[in-house]
Design a protein around this motif. Structure first.
Motif, PDB file in Angstrom:
ATOM      1  N   ASN A  77       0.711  -1.349  -0.097  1.00  0.00           N
ATOM      2  CA  ASN A  77      -0.005   0.165  -0.086  1.00  0.00           C
ATOM      3  C   ASN A  77       0.861   1.291  -0.114  1.00  0.00           C
ATOM      4  OD1 ASN A  77      -2.154  -1.497   0.392  1.00  0.00           O
ATOM      5  ND2 ASN A  77      -2.015  -1.696   2.594  1.00  0.00           N
ATOM      6  N   VAL A  78       0.221   2.451  -0.501  1.00  0.00           N
ATOM      7  CA  VAL A  78       1.171   3.512  -0.795  1.00  0.00           C
ATOM      8  C   VAL A  78       0.373   4.660  -0.160  1.00  0.00           C
ATOM      9  CG1 VAL A  78       2.177   5.251  -2.320  1.00  0.00           C
ATOM     10  CG2 VAL A  78       2.385   2.504  -2.718  1.00  0.00           C
ATOM     11  N   CYS A  79       1.005   5.568   0.720  1.00  0.00           N
ATOM     12  CA  CYS A  79       0.797   6.957   1.110  1.00  0.00           C
ATOM     13  C   CYS A  79       1.613   8.054   0.974  1.00  0.00           C
ATOM     14  CB  CYS A  79       0.411   6.721   2.672  1.00  0.00           C
ATOM     15  SG  CYS A  79      -0.942   5.446   3.315  1.00  0.00           S
ATOM     16  N   LEU A  80       1.132   8.947   0.160  1.00  0.00           N
ATOM     17  CA  LEU A  80       1.898  10.040  -0.030  1.00  0.00           C
ATOM     18  C   LEU A  80       1.345  11.484   0.734  1.00  0.00           C
ATOM     19  CD1 LEU A  80       2.284  10.191  -3.902  1.00  0.00           C
ATOM     20  CD2 LEU A  80       3.857   8.983  -2.324  1.00  0.00           C
ATOM     21  N   CYS A  81       1.901  12.111   1.368  1.00  0.00           N
ATOM     22  CA  CYS A  81       1.626  13.346   2.122  1.00  0.00           C
ATOM     23  C   CYS A  81       2.135  14.488   1.643  1.00  0.00           C
ATOM     24  CB  CYS A  81       2.116  13.227   3.506  1.00  0.00           C
ATOM     25  SG  CYS A  81       1.343  11.525   4.471  1.00  0.00           S
ATOM     26  N   ARG A  82       1.334  15.638   1.541  1.00  0.00           N
ATOM     27  CA  ARG A  82       1.399  16.919   1.194  1.00  0.00           C
ATOM     28  C   ARG A  82       1.021  18.035   2.153  1.00  0.00           C
ATOM     29  NH1 ARG A  82       0.553  20.346  -4.482  1.00  0.00           N
ATOM     30  NH2 ARG A  82       2.544  21.518  -4.132  1.00  0.00           N
ATOM     31  N   HIS A  83       1.731  19.138   2.363  1.00  0.00           N
ATOM     32  CA  HIS A  83       1.084  20.255   3.157  1.00  0.00           C
ATOM     33  C   HIS A  83       1.147  19.799   4.615  1.00  0.00           C
ATOM     34  CE1 HIS A  83       0.123  21.990  -0.746  1.00  0.00           C
ATOM     35  NE2 HIS A  83      -0.973  21.261  -1.023  1.00  0.00           N
ATOM     36  N   PHE A  84       1.755  18.909   5.221  1.00  0.00           N
ATOM     37  CA  PHE A  84       1.529  18.585   6.536  1.00  0.00           C
ATOM     38  C   PHE A  84       2.439  19.627   7.410  1.00  0.00           C
ATOM     39  CE2 PHE A  84      -0.842  14.977   5.654  1.00  0.00           C
ATOM     40  CZ  PHE A  84      -1.465  14.831   6.635  1.00  0.00           C
ATOM     41  N   HIS A  85       3.488  20.383   6.729  1.00  0.00           N
ATOM     42  CA  HIS A  85       4.300  21.413   7.477  1.00  0.00           C
ATOM     43  C   HIS A  85       3.555  22.615   7.657  1.00  0.00           C
ATOM     44  CE1 HIS A  85       4.211  22.599   3.268  1.00  0.00           C
ATOM     45  NE2 HIS A  85       4.271  23.856   3.445  1.00  0.00           N
ATOM     46  N   GLN A  86       2.242  22.782   7.175  1.00  0.00           N
ATOM     47  CA  GLN A  86       1.321  23.927   7.308  1.00  0.00           C
ATOM     48  C   GLN A  86       0.402  23.530   8.512  1.00  0.00           C
ATOM     49  OE1 GLN A  86      -0.460  24.683   3.568  1.00  0.00           O
ATOM     50  NE2 GLN A  86       1.574  25.264   2.568  1.00  0.00           N
ATOM     51  N   MET A  87       0.189  22.182   8.976  1.00  0.00           N
ATOM     52  CA  MET A  87      -0.729  21.911  10.167  1.00  0.00           C
ATOM     53  C   MET A  87      -0.424  22.759  11.329  1.00  0.00           C
ATOM     54  SD  MET A  87      -1.808  18.266  11.607  1.00  0.00           S
ATOM     55  CE  MET A  87      -2.856  17.811  10.299  1.00  0.00           C
ATOM     56  N   ASP A  88      -1.508  23.223  11.936  1.00  0.00           N
ATOM     57  CA  ASP A  88      -1.158  23.926  13.136  1.00  0.00           C
ATOM     58  C   ASP A  88      -2.072  23.072  14.253  1.00  0.00           C
ATOM     59  OD1 ASP A  88      -1.133  25.435  15.463  1.00  0.00           O
ATOM     60  OD2 ASP A  88      -1.604  27.131  14.605  1.00  0.00           O
ATOM     61  N   LYS A  89      -1.196  21.784  14.572  1.00  0.00           N
ATOM     62  CA  LYS A  89      -1.828  20.755  15.189  1.00  0.00           C
ATOM     63  C   LYS A  89      -2.065  21.306  16.884  1.00  0.00           C
ATOM     64  CE  LYS A  89      -0.788  16.078  17.126  1.00  0.00           C
ATOM     65  NZ  LYS A  89       0.159  15.222  17.121  1.00  0.00           N
ATOM     66  N   ALA A  90      -1.376  22.276  17.139  1.00  0.00           N
ATOM     67  CA  ALA A  90      -1.733  22.966  18.410  1.00  0.00           C
ATOM     68  C   ALA A  90      -3.234  23.574  18.469  1.00  0.00           C
ATOM     69  CB  ALA A  90      -0.783  23.913  19.017  1.00  0.00           C
ATOM     70  N   ALA A  91      -3.303  24.303  17.362  1.00  0.00           N
ATOM     71  CA  ALA A  91      -4.726  25.322  17.186  1.00  0.00           C
ATOM     72  C   ALA A  91      -5.743  24.063  17.090  1.00  0.00           C
ATOM     73  CB  ALA A  91      -4.500  26.092  16.155  1.00  0.00           C
ATOM     74  N   ILE A  92      -5.592  23.020  16.475  1.00  0.00           N
ATOM     75  CA  ILE A  92      -6.472  22.226  16.181  1.00  0.00           C
ATOM     76  C   ILE A  92      -7.052  21.593  17.650  1.00  0.00           C
ATOM     77  CG2 ILE A  92      -7.204  20.170  14.937  1.00  0.00           C
ATOM     78  CD1 ILE A  92      -5.738  20.759  12.563  1.00  0.00           C
ATOM     79  N   LEU A  93      -6.062  20.815  18.395  1.00  0.00           N
ATOM     80  CA  LEU A  93      -6.395  20.255  19.470  1.00  0.00           C
ATOM     81  C   LEU A  93      -6.594  20.842  20.832  1.00  0.00           C
ATOM     82  CD1 LEU A  93      -3.954  17.333  18.726  1.00  0.00           C
ATOM     83  CD2 LEU A  93      -6.244  17.468  18.082  1.00  0.00           C
ATOM     84  N   TYR A 108      -7.985   9.555  -2.842  1.00  0.00           N
ATOM     85  CA  TYR A 108      -7.618   8.308  -3.647  1.00  0.00           C
ATOM     86  C   TYR A 108      -6.344   8.542  -4.434  1.00  0.00           C
ATOM     87  CZ  TYR A 108      -8.834   4.214  -6.250  1.00  0.00           C
ATOM     88  OH  TYR A 108      -9.007   2.884  -7.109  1.00  0.00           O
ATOM     89  N   LEU A 109      -5.186   7.792  -4.295  1.00  0.00           N
ATOM     90  CA  LEU A 109      -4.088   8.051  -5.079  1.00  0.00           C
ATOM     91  C   LEU A 109      -4.224   7.133  -6.550  1.00  0.00           C
ATOM     92  CD1 LEU A 109      -1.203   9.130  -5.787  1.00  0.00           C
ATOM     93  CD2 LEU A 109      -0.367   7.067  -4.475  1.00  0.00           C
ATOM     94  N   LEU A 148      -4.618  22.843  -1.050  1.00  0.00           N
ATOM     95  CA  LEU A 148      -5.284  22.003   0.020  1.00  0.00           C
ATOM     96  C   LEU A 148      -4.827  22.171   1.497  1.00  0.00           C
ATOM     97  CD1 LEU A 148      -6.408  19.025  -2.156  1.00  0.00           C
ATOM     98  CD2 LEU A 148      -7.583  21.050  -2.068  1.00  0.00           C
ATOM     99  N   ARG A 149      -5.554  21.778   2.223  1.00  0.00           N
ATOM    100  CA  ARG A 149      -5.158  21.531   3.484  1.00  0.00           C
ATOM    101  C   ARG A 149      -4.373  20.262   3.506  1.00  0.00           C
ATOM    102  NH1 ARG A 149      -6.900  25.929   6.426  1.00  0.00           N
ATOM    103  NH2 ARG A 149      -9.119  26.415   5.670  1.00  0.00           N
ATOM    104  N   PRO A 150      -3.503  19.927   4.749  1.00  0.00           N
ATOM    105  CA  PRO A 150      -2.810  18.814   4.764  1.00  0.00           C
ATOM    106  C   PRO A 150      -3.351  17.587   4.387  1.00  0.00           C
ATOM    107  CG  PRO A 150      -2.689  20.052   6.681  1.00  0.00           C
ATOM    108  CD  PRO A 150      -3.621  20.887   5.966  1.00  0.00           C
ATOM    109  N   THR A 151      -2.918  17.076   3.261  1.00  0.00           N
ATOM    110  CA  THR A 151      -3.559  15.977   2.382  1.00  0.00           C
ATOM    111  C   THR A 151      -2.735  14.569   2.441  1.00  0.00           C
ATOM    112  OG1 THR A 151      -4.415  17.655   1.197  1.00  0.00           O
ATOM    113  CG2 THR A 151      -4.213  15.396   0.017  1.00  0.00           C
ATOM    114  N   VAL A 152      -3.707  13.318   2.490  1.00  0.00           N
ATOM    115  CA  VAL A 152      -2.797  12.232   2.530  1.00  0.00           C
ATOM    116  C   VAL A 152      -3.277  11.539   1.150  1.00  0.00           C
ATOM    117  CG1 VAL A 152      -2.345  10.022   3.532  1.00  0.00           C
ATOM    118  CG2 VAL A 152      -2.735  11.909   4.950  1.00  0.00           C
ATOM    119  N   MET A 153      -2.560  11.159   0.156  1.00  0.00           N
ATOM    120  CA  MET A 153      -3.055  10.442  -1.059  1.00  0.00           C
ATOM    121  C   MET A 153      -2.756   9.027  -0.875  1.00  0.00           C
ATOM    122  SD  MET A 153      -1.850  13.264  -3.933  1.00  0.00           S
ATOM    123  CE  MET A 153      -0.369  13.467  -3.136  1.00  0.00           C
ATOM    124  N   VAL A 154      -3.784   8.221  -1.021  1.00  0.00           N
ATOM    125  CA  VAL A 154      -3.532   6.871  -0.600  1.00  0.00           C
ATOM    126  C   VAL A 154      -3.868   5.916  -1.979  1.00  0.00           C
ATOM    127  CG1 VAL A 154      -4.520   4.819   0.864  1.00  0.00           C
ATOM    128  CG2 VAL A 154      -4.443   7.253   1.677  1.00  0.00           C
TER     129      VAL A 154
END
Length: 212
Positions: A11-27, A170-171, A195-201
């Protein structure tokens, strides 16, 4: 590399834009805003052959559910599954019921969001070259994906992502011919721009079961 991993049966997962995620603000505990984990179980490169009940779509939902089950995320996020519906669909309401039943069987707590996209898919037919031979189309399955369509898909996802924390897409499989790999990566980049932090699968092996 993507093709090599898939050829190994992984299985393959590609991630993009996760450096932009403000995890502290979300949680953040004092943040009353609700965020979303979005799943788009459609192969945007080949929508007519896409199967929402296929391995990749189920893998998308499972990964999104795992993230949503983390206690800190569960308190701040909700899971959404988007259904792209068009006038060509025989019975969109029946499809929604089937998806709802599947989610129930898989014990996935998610909101189903139908999204009209006639204005997007029409760009495929409009951009397809009449002069292209069948042999060329078979060799390059990306040939029908013009910029109008890809930008339309990007706008469709982006327009639903105002309060999205993570997007799961969907990847599509890479083209069979290495000569078209660059175009494939270009389209993936274009479809996820802004887009927001994205996982292509892309899923190869079954990862879910209802036999529990």
């Amino acid at each position: 590399m993507i093709a090599d991993v898939l050829n190994l049966g992984k299985n393959v997962c590609l991630c993009r834009h996760f450096h932009q995620m403000d995890k502290a603000a979300i949680l953040r505990k004092d943040n009353r805003q609700k965020f979303y984990i979005d799943v788009w179980p459609v192969d945007f490169f080949n929508p007519d052959e896409s199967n929402i009940f296929g391995t990749t779509s189920l893998f998308l939902m499972q990964l999104a559910t795992i993230l949503n089950m983390v206690s800190s995320w569960r308190k701040r996020t909700m899971l959404r599954v988007f259904l792209c519906v068009s006038s060509r669909d025989a019975d969109p309401e029946a499809q929604k019921k089937q998806v709802k039943h599947m989610l129930h069987e898989l014990r996935i707590n998610a909101t189903i969001v139908p999204v009209p996209w006639d204005h997007v898919v029409t760009n495929i037919a409009q951009g397809q070259s009449d002069s292209q031979s069948e042999a060329e189309a078979d060799t390059d399955y990306l040939s029908h994906l013009n910029n109008g369509y890809i930008n339309g898909v990007n706008g469709l996802v982006s327009g639903q992502s105002v309060d999205t924390a993570v997007t799961f897409l969907y990847l599509p499989r890479p083209p069979p011919t290495p000569a078209h790999y660059a175009r494939y990566l270009e389209l993936l980049t274009q479809i996820t721009n802004g887009l927001r932090p994205t996982v292509m699968v892309h899923g190869i092996s079954a990862v879910t079961t209802t036999n529990l």
